[in-house]
Design a protein around this motif. Structure first.
Motif, PDB file in Angstrom:
ATOM      1  N   ILE A  55      40.344  79.985  24.835  1.00 10.54           N
ATOM      2  CA  ILE A  55      40.001  79.451  26.160  1.00 10.54           C
ATOM      3  C   ILE A  55      40.793  78.165  26.414  1.00 10.54           C
ATOM      4  O   ILE A  55      40.827  77.256  25.579  1.00 10.54           O
ATOM      5  CB  ILE A  55      38.478  79.208  26.276  1.00 10.54           C
ATOM      6  N   ALA A  56      41.447  78.115  27.594  1.00  4.66           N
ATOM      7  CA  ALA A  56      42.369  77.010  27.887  1.00  4.66           C
ATOM      8  C   ALA A  56      42.214  76.520  29.322  1.00  4.66           C
ATOM      9  O   ALA A  56      41.722  77.245  30.191  1.00  4.66           O
ATOM     10  CB  ALA A  56      43.813  77.479  27.662  1.00  4.66           C
ATOM     11  N   PRO A  57      42.673  75.281  29.587  1.00  9.46           N
ATOM     12  CA  PRO A  57      42.774  74.815  30.983  1.00  9.46           C
ATOM     13  C   PRO A  57      43.907  75.596  31.661  1.00  9.46           C
ATOM     14  O   PRO A  57      44.524  76.457  31.019  1.00  9.46           O
ATOM     15  CB  PRO A  57      43.133  73.327  30.832  1.00  9.46           C
ATOM     16  N   PRO A  58      44.227  75.323  32.929  1.00  7.71           N
ATOM     17  CA  PRO A  58      45.319  76.059  33.587  1.00  7.71           C
ATOM     18  C   PRO A  58      46.624  75.996  32.787  1.00  7.71           C
ATOM     19  O   PRO A  58      47.046  74.914  32.386  1.00  7.71           O
ATOM     20  CB  PRO A  58      45.462  75.350  34.936  1.00  7.71           C
ATOM     21  N   LEU A  59      47.242  77.146  32.541  1.00  5.97           N
ATOM     22  CA  LEU A  59      48.503  77.189  31.780  1.00  5.97           C
ATOM     23  C   LEU A  59      49.679  77.199  32.760  1.00  5.97           C
ATOM     24  O   LEU A  59      50.390  78.184  32.913  1.00  5.97           O
ATOM     25  CB  LEU A  59      48.536  78.423  30.865  1.00  5.97           C
ATOM     26  N   THR A  60      49.863  76.075  33.454  1.00  4.97           N
ATOM     27  CA  THR A  60      50.908  75.967  34.466  1.00  4.97           C
ATOM     28  C   THR A  60      52.234  75.553  33.825  1.00  4.97           C
ATOM     29  O   THR A  60      52.267  75.066  32.696  1.00  4.97           O
ATOM     30  CB  THR A  60      50.518  74.918  35.530  1.00  4.97           C
ATOM     31  N   VAL A  61      53.314  75.711  34.577  1.00  4.08           N
ATOM     32  CA  VAL A  61      54.649  75.334  34.094  1.00  4.08           C
ATOM     33  C   VAL A  61      54.690  73.832  33.809  1.00  4.08           C
ATOM     34  O   VAL A  61      55.303  73.370  32.849  1.00  4.08           O
ATOM     35  CB  VAL A  61      55.733  75.711  35.150  1.00  4.08           C
ATOM     36  N   ARG A  62      53.989  73.039  34.642  1.00  2.00           N
ATOM     37  CA  ARG A  62      53.973  71.580  34.481  1.00  2.00           C
ATOM     38  C   ARG A  62      53.293  71.158  33.182  1.00  2.00           C
ATOM     39  O   ARG A  62      53.587  70.119  32.628  1.00  2.00           O
ATOM     40  CB  ARG A  62      53.235  70.943  35.660  1.00  2.00           C
ATOM     41  N   GLN A  63      52.339  71.976  32.714  1.00  2.00           N
ATOM     42  CA  GLN A  63      51.584  71.619  31.505  1.00  2.00           C
ATOM     43  C   GLN A  63      52.064  72.459  30.319  1.00  2.00           C
ATOM     44  O   GLN A  63      51.307  73.203  29.711  1.00  2.00           O
ATOM     45  CB  GLN A  63      50.081  71.826  31.742  1.00  2.00           C
ATOM     46  N   LYS A  64      53.364  72.351  30.029  1.00  4.76           N
ATOM     47  CA  LYS A  64      53.987  73.188  29.007  1.00  4.76           C
ATOM     48  C   LYS A  64      53.369  73.006  27.624  1.00  4.76           C
ATOM     49  O   LYS A  64      53.324  73.931  26.817  1.00  4.76           O
ATOM     50  CB  LYS A  64      55.492  72.898  28.943  1.00  4.76           C
ATOM     51  N   GLN A  65      52.860  71.788  27.342  1.00  4.50           N
ATOM     52  CA  GLN A  65      52.303  71.529  26.013  1.00  4.50           C
ATOM     53  C   GLN A  65      51.110  72.432  25.722  1.00  4.50           C
ATOM     54  O   GLN A  65      50.858  72.814  24.585  1.00  4.50           O
ATOM     55  CB  GLN A  65      51.932  70.046  25.851  1.00  4.50           C
ATOM     56  N   ARG A  66      50.336  72.776  26.785  1.00  3.50           N
ATOM     57  CA  ARG A  66      49.185  73.670  26.602  1.00  3.50           C
ATOM     58  C   ARG A  66      49.670  75.062  26.187  1.00  3.50           C
ATOM     59  O   ARG A  66      49.137  75.663  25.255  1.00  3.50           O
ATOM     60  CB  ARG A  66      48.396  73.794  27.904  1.00  3.50           C
ATOM     61  N   SER A  67      50.667  75.548  26.909  1.00  2.00           N
ATOM     62  CA  SER A  67      51.195  76.893  26.625  1.00  2.00           C
ATOM     63  C   SER A  67      51.765  76.977  25.212  1.00  2.00           C
ATOM     64  O   SER A  67      51.629  78.002  24.541  1.00  2.00           O
ATOM     65  CB  SER A  67      52.288  77.262  27.631  1.00  2.00           C
ATOM     66  N   LYS A  68      52.396  75.882  24.751  1.00  2.12           N
ATOM     67  CA  LYS A  68      52.968  75.871  23.392  1.00  2.12           C
ATOM     68  C   LYS A  68      51.877  76.070  22.343  1.00  2.12           C
ATOM     69  O   LYS A  68      52.072  76.748  21.343  1.00  2.12           O
ATOM     70  CB  LYS A  68      53.688  74.540  23.131  1.00  2.12           C
ATOM     71  N   ARG A  69      50.712  75.473  22.561  1.00  2.00           N
ATOM     72  CA  ARG A  69      49.597  75.598  21.623  1.00  2.00           C
ATOM     73  C   ARG A  69      49.117  77.056  21.572  1.00  2.00           C
ATOM     74  O   ARG A  69      48.849  77.594  20.513  1.00  2.00           O
ATOM     75  CB  ARG A  69      48.460  74.662  22.048  1.00  2.00           C
ATOM     76  N   VAL A  70      49.024  77.674  22.748  1.00  3.34           N
ATOM     77  CA  VAL A  70      48.594  79.082  22.827  1.00  3.34           C
ATOM     78  C   VAL A  70      49.652  79.989  22.192  1.00  3.34           C
ATOM     79  O   VAL A  70      49.323  80.911  21.454  1.00  3.34           O
ATOM     80  CB  VAL A  70      48.335  79.509  24.298  1.00  3.34           C
ATOM     81  N   GLU A  71      50.938  79.709  22.479  1.00  3.83           N
ATOM     82  CA  GLU A  71      52.032  80.524  21.920  1.00  3.83           C
ATOM     83  C   GLU A  71      52.017  80.497  20.395  1.00  3.83           C
ATOM     84  O   GLU A  71      52.212  81.532  19.738  1.00  3.83           O
ATOM     85  CB  GLU A  71      53.388  80.008  22.417  1.00  3.83           C
ATOM     86  N   GLY A  72      51.816  79.314  19.815  1.00  6.59           N
ATOM     87  CA  GLY A  72      51.758  79.184  18.356  1.00  6.59           C
ATOM     88  C   GLY A  72      50.631  80.029  17.778  1.00  6.59           C
ATOM     89  O   GLY A  72      50.789  80.687  16.748  1.00  6.59           O
ATOM     90  N   PHE A  73      49.479  79.996  18.450  1.00 11.25           N
ATOM     91  CA  PHE A  73      48.311  80.782  18.028  1.00 11.25           C
ATOM     92  C   PHE A  73      48.636  82.286  18.061  1.00 11.25           C
ATOM     93  O   PHE A  73      48.395  83.012  17.094  1.00 11.25           O
ATOM     94  CB  PHE A  73      47.136  80.470  18.967  1.00 11.25           C
ATOM     95  N   LEU A  74      49.224  82.728  19.164  1.00 17.96           N
ATOM     96  CA  LEU A  74      49.563  84.150  19.327  1.00 17.96           C
ATOM     97  C   LEU A  74      50.586  84.621  18.303  1.00 17.96           C
ATOM     98  O   LEU A  74      50.517  85.752  17.823  1.00 17.96           O
ATOM     99  CB  LEU A  74      50.096  84.403  20.740  1.00 17.96           C
ATOM    100  N   LYS A  75      51.549  83.752  17.961  1.00 17.94           N
ATOM    101  CA  LYS A  75      52.591  84.128  16.997  1.00 17.94           C
ATOM    102  C   LYS A  75      51.999  84.516  15.649  1.00 17.94           C
ATOM    103  O   LYS A  75      52.441  85.476  15.014  1.00 17.94           O
ATOM    104  CB  LYS A  75      53.586  82.970  16.810  1.00 17.94           C
ATOM    105  N   GLU A  76      50.989  83.756  15.199  1.00 17.88           N
ATOM    106  CA  GLU A  76      50.351  84.060  13.908  1.00 17.88           C
ATOM    107  C   GLU A  76      49.618  85.398  13.954  1.00 17.88           C
ATOM    108  O   GLU A  76      49.653  86.173  13.001  1.00 17.88           O
ATOM    109  CB  GLU A  76      49.381  82.936  13.505  1.00 17.88           C
TER     110      GLU A  76
END
Length: 365
Positions: A190-211
């Motif tokens: 569960i995350a706040p809005p994953l907008t282009v402006r908030q790239k740091q949020r998306s990076k955290r989710v991407e790292g999680f998905l990679k594992e």
């Protein structure tokens, strides 16, 4: 001894034909009170003729007032930013610096307004506690050519400024590894809005998905992010908590049968915990919960949240230290050449396992 009497503001007042308080305000440049041009000229002329010298303590006070650092924050309702600010403030106070905090609330107009104020504020350094908005990257880099600028940023952003770096992707990977090690296969994030402006949020989710992808379980991860409009509203003290609470309620209605729910940060995780408690689900017996940032509330016994420590207060102190080093290097010439240096600091994040994560229901040992 000549016995020459020291000229006072009272002598100047008598010579100029004005009150002593007027003389004091004119000579000490107190321009919040308006005087006519004639009065100012009359006082300054009398002062010159009498050989009056401004007291040194006034000058010292003015120079002290110039020791100012500016801190840009995007959201002061999340303890993460308050912790960063605490680290910056403790070091700044030790060094005799004052802080001017600009809370942009992730509003582009507010950020632009504050950036325009920098010329008149004349700070000795600027600290951004998150990445500047993309449309202001050039402005920030130009500012960095004149005064020290440090950004507590997401690693992999291409910025030609000093940085205390945070590898958000790594944080996501550590969170995922912990749940996979416990045997969780179907999980929600569960995350706040994953907008282009908030790239740091998306990076955290991407790292999680990679594992989870490495384990062949990427399709078992349910991502729930808040609506983009939420980032356009002014953040309230419970904004991120409500994201966790409301999206967890939606998730439970969908009956996705997840065995663990992850919050992008601790504030979201607290909302998740309350929604599960309301649904009479046990944590970690029925569902495990995990956050990130290791904020103060996560350490409280009744919450005891499993989270990730990435040394936020230290990062604030380091950002301030970099500013101090840059200021010192500007004052020191090296064979008449200005020294140019770029600092990058990074801490290794650490899993803090507490009471909200355990083995999934069916795999419990």
């Amino acid at each position: 001894m000549s016995g020459k009497k020291k000229v006072t503001s009272t002598d100047i007042a008598r010579a100029a034909g004005v009150s002593q308080s007027t003389v004091s305000m004119v000579l000490n440049r107190k321009y919040n009170v308006s005087f006519s041009k004639e009065t100012v000229e009359k006082v300054e002329k009398a002062a010159r003729e009498l050989g009056y010298v401004l007291p040194k303590r006034k000058l010292r006070r003015e120079s002290r007032g110039e020791k100012l650092l500016v801190v840009f924050c995007s959201n002061l309702t999340n303890p993460y930013y308050v912790m960063l600010l605490q680290g910056i403030e403790s070091r700044a106070k030790e060094q005799g610096y004052g802080l001017f905090v600009c809370n942009t609330q992730r509003d582009l107009k507010m950020e632009e307004r504050y950036l325009k104020m920098m010329k008149s504020l004349k700070p000795l350094g600027i600290i951004y506690t998150c990445n500047p908005s993309h449309c202001f990257m050039d402005t920030v880099e130009k500012l960095a050519e004149e005064i020290p600028v440090v950004i507590v940023n997401n690693q992999n952003e291409r910025l030609n400024v000093d940085a205390v770096e945070l590898d958000n992707s790594k944080l996501g990977r550590i969170m995922a590894k912990h749940l996979l090690d416990l045997g969780h296969k179907k999980v929600a994030y569960i995350a706040p809005p994953l907008t282009v402006r908030q790239k740091q949020r998306s990076k955290r989710v991407e790292g999680f998905l990679k594992e989870f992808e490495k384990a062949g379980l990427k399709d078992q991860v349910v991502i729930r992010a808040a609506a983009e409009e939420l980032d356009q509203d002014v953040a309230h003290i419970d904004s991120e908590y409500l994201i966790g609470y409301e999206l967890t309620k939606e998730l439970l209605e969908e009956r996705t049968e997840v065995t663990a729910i992850v919050g992008l940060n601790d504030m979201i995780a607290f909302g998740i915990l309350d929604a599960l408690q309301e649904a009479k689900l046990k944590v970690p017996g029925d569902i495990s919960v995990m956050g990130c940032d290791n904020t103060l509330f996560a350490r409280m016994h009744k919450v005891s949240l499993t989270t990730i420590e990435h040394f936020v207060i230290f990062k604030g102190r380091d950002a301030c230290d970099i500013i101090m080093k840059k200021i010192a290097s500007q004052r020191t010439k090296y064979y008449d050449i200005d020294p140019i240096s770029t600092y990058h600091v990074e801490y290794e994040p650490k899993l803090i396992q507490r009471g909200t994560t355990s083995y999934p229901r069916r795999a419990k040992k």
